[in-house]
Design a protein around this motif. Sequence first.
Motif, PDB file in Angstrom:
ATOM      1  N   VAL A 189      10.082  -9.626 -47.323  1.00 14.13           N
ATOM      2  CA  VAL A 189      11.496  -9.992 -47.171  1.00 14.13           C
ATOM      3  C   VAL A 189      12.165 -10.029 -48.539  1.00 14.13           C
ATOM      4  O   VAL A 189      13.234  -9.440 -48.738  1.00 14.13           O
ATOM      5  N   MET A 190      11.533 -10.705 -49.475  1.00 11.32           N
ATOM      6  CA  MET A 190      12.105 -10.835 -50.815  1.00 11.32           C
ATOM      7  C   MET A 190      12.305  -9.462 -51.459  1.00 11.32           C
ATOM      8  O   MET A 190      13.388  -9.166 -51.985  1.00 11.32           O
ATOM      9  N   ASN A 191      11.305  -8.605 -51.402  1.00  6.27           N
ATOM     10  CA  ASN A 191      11.437  -7.280 -52.013  1.00  6.27           C
ATOM     11  C   ASN A 191      12.439  -6.403 -51.269  1.00  6.27           C
ATOM     12  O   ASN A 191      13.143  -5.606 -51.885  1.00  6.27           O
ATOM     13  N   THR A 249       3.817  -5.151 -51.633  1.00  6.23           N
ATOM     14  CA  THR A 249       5.032  -4.401 -51.350  1.00  6.23           C
ATOM     15  C   THR A 249       5.684  -4.004 -52.661  1.00  6.23           C
ATOM     16  O   THR A 249       5.424  -4.597 -53.705  1.00  6.23           O
ATOM     17  N   SER A 250       6.535  -3.001 -52.606  1.00  2.72           N
ATOM     18  CA  SER A 250       7.157  -2.444 -53.797  1.00  2.72           C
ATOM     19  C   SER A 250       8.646  -2.254 -53.561  1.00  2.72           C
ATOM     20  O   SER A 250       9.047  -1.573 -52.611  1.00  2.72           O
ATOM     21  N   ILE A 294      18.150  -6.829 -42.376  1.00  3.27           N
ATOM     22  CA  ILE A 294      16.758  -7.136 -42.058  1.00  3.27           C
ATOM     23  C   ILE A 294      16.743  -7.810 -40.689  1.00  3.27           C
ATOM     24  O   ILE A 294      17.467  -8.778 -40.464  1.00  3.27           O
ATOM     25  N   ALA A 295      15.916  -7.282 -39.796  1.00  3.67           N
ATOM     26  CA  ALA A 295      15.783  -7.875 -38.466  1.00  3.67           C
ATOM     27  C   ALA A 295      14.731  -8.973 -38.513  1.00  3.67           C
ATOM     28  O   ALA A 295      13.647  -8.790 -39.063  1.00  3.67           O
ATOM     29  N   VAL A 340      15.800  -2.911 -41.415  1.00  2.72           N
ATOM     30  CA  VAL A 340      14.499  -3.079 -42.041  1.00  2.72           C
ATOM     31  C   VAL A 340      13.703  -4.103 -41.249  1.00  2.72           C
ATOM     32  O   VAL A 340      14.214  -5.172 -40.910  1.00  2.72           O
ATOM     33  N   LEU A 341      12.450  -3.761 -40.958  1.00  5.45           N
ATOM     34  CA  LEU A 341      11.518  -4.675 -40.300  1.00  5.45           C
ATOM     35  C   LEU A 341      10.412  -4.996 -41.290  1.00  5.45           C
ATOM     36  O   LEU A 341       9.903  -4.098 -41.961  1.00  5.45           O
TER      37      LEU A 341
END
Length: 128
Positions: A72-74, A44-45, A88-89, A64-65
Amino acid sequence: MVGLVVVSHSQKAAEGICDIAAQMGGSDARIEPAGGDPDGGIGTSVDRIEDAIDAADDGDGVVVLVDLGSAVMNAEVAMEMGDATVRIADAPILEGALNAAVEASGSKATLDSVVESAEEAREYRKLN
């Protein structure tokens, strides 16, 4: 309208989930994929997530899903870098995106109602 961002470690998975959510759930919803690392590999970016949040946001917020832990962290880092109101869901990525798209397409959708709809997918059973 509340926007949606799908963050997956796979660019193809993120795009596919967005397609399914749009076609089956909410063709009116603004759904943006943010998948893969900058080189097209698995990962992920933060930049891709931030760009997707910006594209999905029209002022009503973005849900955000995510698929796995580092997503999650990014996503959290991207949220801190931008100006949009983002949540974030805590939901399964595909089912949550579908539920969120249906809710976000409604005229009375709020950030809270879209998150709640996405998170309801945690209780779905596929088999009895």
